[in-house]
Write a protein that holds these residues in place. Structure first.
Motif, mmCIF file in Angstrom:
data_model
loop_
_atom_site.group_PDB
_atom_site.id
_atom_site.type_symbol
_atom_site.label_atom_id
_atom_site.label_comp_id
_atom_site.label_asym_id
_atom_site.label_seq_id
_atom_site.Cartn_x
_atom_site.Cartn_y
_atom_site.Cartn_z
ATOM 1 N N ASN A 53 -40.221 29.329 -0.093
ATOM 2 C CA ASN A 53 -40.480 27.890 0.051
ATOM 3 C C ASN A 53 -39.275 27.062 -0.367
ATOM 4 O O ASN A 53 -38.923 26.072 0.287
ATOM 5 N N VAL A 54 -38.655 27.468 -1.477
ATOM 6 C CA VAL A 54 -37.492 26.712 -1.972
ATOM 7 C C VAL A 54 -36.326 26.850 -0.993
ATOM 8 O O VAL A 54 -35.636 25.868 -0.696
ATOM 9 N N LEU A 55 -36.123 28.055 -0.467
ATOM 10 C CA LEU A 55 -35.023 28.244 0.486
ATOM 11 C C LEU A 55 -35.234 27.377 1.723
ATOM 12 O O LEU A 55 -34.307 26.724 2.219
ATOM 13 N N LEU A 56 -36.468 27.375 2.226
ATOM 14 C CA LEU A 56 -36.779 26.541 3.389
ATOM 15 C C LEU A 56 -36.602 25.061 3.048
ATOM 16 O O LEU A 56 -36.045 24.282 3.837
ATOM 17 N N GLY A 57 -37.068 24.684 1.832
ATOM 18 C CA GLY A 57 -36.938 23.292 1.401
ATOM 19 C C GLY A 57 -35.490 22.863 1.272
ATOM 20 O O GLY A 57 -35.132 21.743 1.632
ATOM 21 N N LEU A 58 -34.636 23.760 0.775
ATOM 22 C CA LEU A 58 -33.218 23.434 0.644
ATOM 23 C C LEU A 58 -32.591 23.205 2.014
ATOM 24 O O LEU A 58 -31.694 22.376 2.173
ATOM 25 N N HIS A 59 -33.043 23.945 3.007
ATOM 26 C CA HIS A 59 -32.473 23.777 4.347
ATOM 27 C C HIS A 59 -32.942 22.459 4.975
ATOM 28 O O HIS A 59 -32.141 21.728 5.549
ATOM 29 N N LEU A 60 -34.226 22.173 4.844
ATOM 30 C CA LEU A 60 -34.765 20.967 5.497
ATOM 31 C C LEU A 60 -34.441 19.695 4.714
ATOM 32 O O LEU A 60 -34.323 18.621 5.304
ATOM 33 N N ALA A 61 -34.346 19.833 3.373
ATOM 34 C CA ALA A 61 -34.003 18.698 2.493
ATOM 35 C C ALA A 61 -34.951 17.516 2.658
ATOM 36 O O ALA A 61 -34.532 16.369 2.566
ATOM 37 N N GLN A 62 -36.210 17.794 2.919
ATOM 38 C CA GLN A 62 -37.156 16.679 3.063
ATOM 39 C C GLN A 62 -37.509 16.067 1.716
ATOM 40 O O GLN A 62 -38.101 15.006 1.657
ATOM 41 N N PHE A 63 -37.147 16.745 0.635
ATOM 42 C CA PHE A 63 -37.410 16.217 -0.698
ATOM 43 C C PHE A 63 -36.384 15.163 -1.095
ATOM 44 O O PHE A 63 -36.597 14.401 -2.027
ATOM 45 N N ALA A 64 -35.260 15.138 -0.389
ATOM 46 C CA ALA A 64 -34.124 14.329 -0.828
ATOM 47 C C ALA A 64 -34.378 12.847 -0.594
ATOM 48 O O ALA A 64 -34.850 12.448 0.480
ATOM 49 N N GLY A 65 -34.036 12.058 -1.597
ATOM 50 C CA GLY A 65 -34.086 10.613 -1.446
ATOM 51 C C GLY A 65 -32.901 10.144 -0.612
ATOM 52 O O GLY A 65 -32.057 10.948 -0.214
#
Lengths: 119, 511
Positions: free
Chosen positions: B325-337
């Motif tokens: 999940n974290v690897l996918l999240g780092l790629h998509l960066a949808q968490f980033a402000g």
């Protein structure tokens, strides 16, 4: 985020000053200065890491690496245009005369010598 | 031995980078653009205003609409709006006819106004989704595009590792960038963009591969589960599918369920799935949005659709799923402000620069002064021009087509995409009639003109820029900056490189 980039950029400027290519522009004359600059740069990078905190778990690492990378590229671009001007603050810092070492307590032997000289 | 290893790595680095370089350049460019996928979509649908509706209210209006148009559907998928997405997107899974006759119609994604639930009347466009899909599907049919993108990502990973090994003076060259020194300058630029942003390049490449790893390596799941869905249920703790009972029962109001789920899950709701609406076995599953954690897959809560009782909450995932999940999240960066997203965008551009300078370095290293270029060199140079200077022109054409094509034109979204590829293809072909230097200059100049035209056409065709909408102002400003960058590149490309001055000649000059 801007403060992370700024602090990391400062750290990279100090590290760049210690690189062989830029030592002359930075006015480095002694190996001790290289060590001191590297220690300060390390401390600044640590400060950048501390300042990179975000609201999410793990976001600090992402923000630090991203901010550090952006700062690194910006510093190298700036150095490529005018390294002397970028490193001028470092040169100024290093060229300031160091305050004379004033010992807190004069050694007893020196006191005795001075007394003897005064008669 | 170290020397031999470095030489081998240099050979691998050069050829891996060259073979996949043109596709990697396009993948990096369009993938970097995708950091602003929702913003691009909003710019390309100027009829839609920014969202001001809370997810729970948007869910209620969407369900009200779906009750009118598909009360007997099997499932409703509802993607809720947020700060960046202005609309509610819903998809109905319709019930197959009982007599085995063909379905009434092919269900399509509906775009709804979050405030009213009414279908939105906006121009048909792929929006930012086009760049996002292209960067891993390469406009090829499934699964060939994804496989090709995966092969390129593998090449990229190999090029990164071999590039680090082969770089003898990686720390000594850390702060070195020399301009106007021909091949040396390209090498410096390649090193700076690659080494200083190395964490980004390594992470984005590796996570890109991991994103599609289940497709590339399906065998572990196939060997252990009768269906991939069973694996997903077990791995992600999803509630098992239930069959409809066939006894009608009214669906509870979903807004309170969404609010309750947001409180339990610790973040704004991003998606709702309503299974068997208006049946006694109905369930409502609310999934947390991706902005609430670095990990890309949000946790979810499932409620009874008839009583509103909480049935289950996805358990905390295990270490392997959390890592994925974290690897996918780092790629998509949808968490980033916004700030972090802009920085990631800049690093993405450094990736574009890294691949581009690598391609240019290949030709610069093989060009001999005074000697006619061999066929391979000419081919690589033409492909470089077509990709590095042609792709931005195509991307600008895509955005211009959005504003210039008639709003109610049939097949409008496809026509926008066609505009991009026809323009890119035409540029790639037409540059062959010019010398390489003039081709670089002309394509960059055309790209600069096209990007400069975007804010002008936007101002003339929509009122949003004039109204001072921040998104439109920022977007058009970015286009102007892009135009300036391409104009600068065109000017530089037009300069005739100074002939290298030989040492003996210099001596004579100084005598």
């Amino acid at each position: 985020m801007p403060d992370t980039i700024l602090i990391a950029a400062l750290a990279f400027v100090l590290l760049a000053a210690t690189a062989h290519r830029h030592r002359r522009d930075a006015g480095i004359v002694a190996p001790g200065q290289v060590r001191a600059l590297r220690v300060v740069a390390g401390a600044l990078l640590l400060a950048a890491f501390v300042r990179a905190a975000g609201p999410l778990a793990g976001e600090r690492i992402v923000r630090f690496l991203v901010g550090g990378s952006v700062a690194g590229i910006a510093v190298v671009l700036a150095l490529s245009f005018d390294a002397a001007r970028v490193l001028a603050p470092v040169r100024w810092l290093l060229s300031r005369p160091r305050p004379a070492a004033v010992p807190a307590t004069v050694p007893a032997r020196a006191r005795a010598t001075a007394r003897a000289q005064r008669g | 031995m170290i020397r031999a290893l470095r030489q081998s790595m240099a050979w691998i680095h050069g050829w891996l980078g060259l073979v996949a370089g043109w596709l990697l350049f396009a993948m990096f460019a369009t993938g970097t653009t995708s950091y602003f996928r929702p913003e691009i979509t909003r710019w390309m649908q100027p009829e839609i205003a920014a969202n001001r509706t809370a997810p729970a209210d948007a869910a209620a209006t969407a369900v009200r609409h779906l009750q009118r148009v598909g009360a007997d559907d099997v499932q409703w998928f509802i993607a809720l709006p947020d700060d960046r997405t202005a609309v509610t997107r819903v998809f109905e899974q319709q019930k197959p006819p009982a007599d085995g006759a063909p379905r009434r119609r092919r269900a399509e994604e509906l775009v709804l106004d979050p405030a009213t639930g009414a279908p939105v009347a906006a121009r048909d466009t792929r929006g930012g989704e086009h760049f996002y899909r292209f960067h891993f599907q390469l406009q090829l049919p499934f699964p060939w595009g994804r496989w090709l993108a995966g092969v390129c990502a593998m090449f990229m990973l190999g090029a990164i590792i071999s590039g680090v090994v082969t770089h003898k003076r990686i720390f000594a060259d850390f702060f070195t960038l020399r301009w106007n020194k021909g091949q040396r300058s390209w090498l410096d630029a390649h090193n700076v963009s690659a080494v200083l942003a190395l964490p980004y390049h390594a992470v984005i490449t590796y996570t890109g591969l991991i994103t599609l790893v289940v497709m590339y390596m399906p065998w572990p799941i196939a060997a252990n589960y009768p269906q991939p869905a069973r694996f997903a249920q077990e791995a992600y703790g999803l509630a098992p599918d239930v069959e409809a009972i066939g006894r009608p029962a009214p669906l509870v109001a979903v807004a309170p369920l969404v609010r309750d789920a947001e409180r339990r899950l610790g973040g704004a709701a991003g998606r709702i799935v309503v299974s068997h609406p208006n049946d006694a076995a109905a369930t409502v599953t609310v999934t947390r949005g991706n902005a609430a954690s670095v990990g890309a897959r949000g946790v979810s809560a499932t409620y009874s659709g008839t009583t509103g009782r909480l049935l289950s909450v996805t358990p905390p995932p295990g270490p392997a799923i959390t890592t994925a999940n974290v690897l996918l999240g780092l790629h998509l960066a949808q968490f980033a402000g916004p700030g972090l997203r802009w920085m990631l965008f800049l690093l993405g551009l450094s990736g574009v620069a890294m691949v581009g300078t690598g391609l240019l370095l290949w030709t610069a290293a093989r060009r001999r002064p005074g000697a006619a270029p061999f066929f391979g060199l000419r081919l690589v140079e033409r492909l470089n021009i077509a990709t590095i200077a042609g792709l931005p022109l195509g991307m600008a054409a895509f955005l211009l087509a959005n504003r210039l094509l008639p709003v109610d034109m049939a097949g409008r979204a496809d026509a926008e995409v066609a505009a991009m590829f026809w323009t890119w293809g035409a540029a790639a072909l037409l540059q062959c009639v010019r010398t390489a230097r003039l081709a670089w200059r002309d394509l960059f100049a055309l790209g600069a003109l096209a990007f400069a035209a975007i804010p002008i056409v936007d101002a003339l065709t929509t009122p949003r820029l004039a109204a001072g909408d921040p998104l439109f102002v920022a977007f058009d400003l970015a286009m102007a900056v892009m135009a300036l960058a391409l104009a600068f590149a065109s000017r530089r490309a037009a300069r005739i490189p100074a002939a290298p001055v030989r040492r003996s000649a210099r001596k004579v000059a100084h005598a």
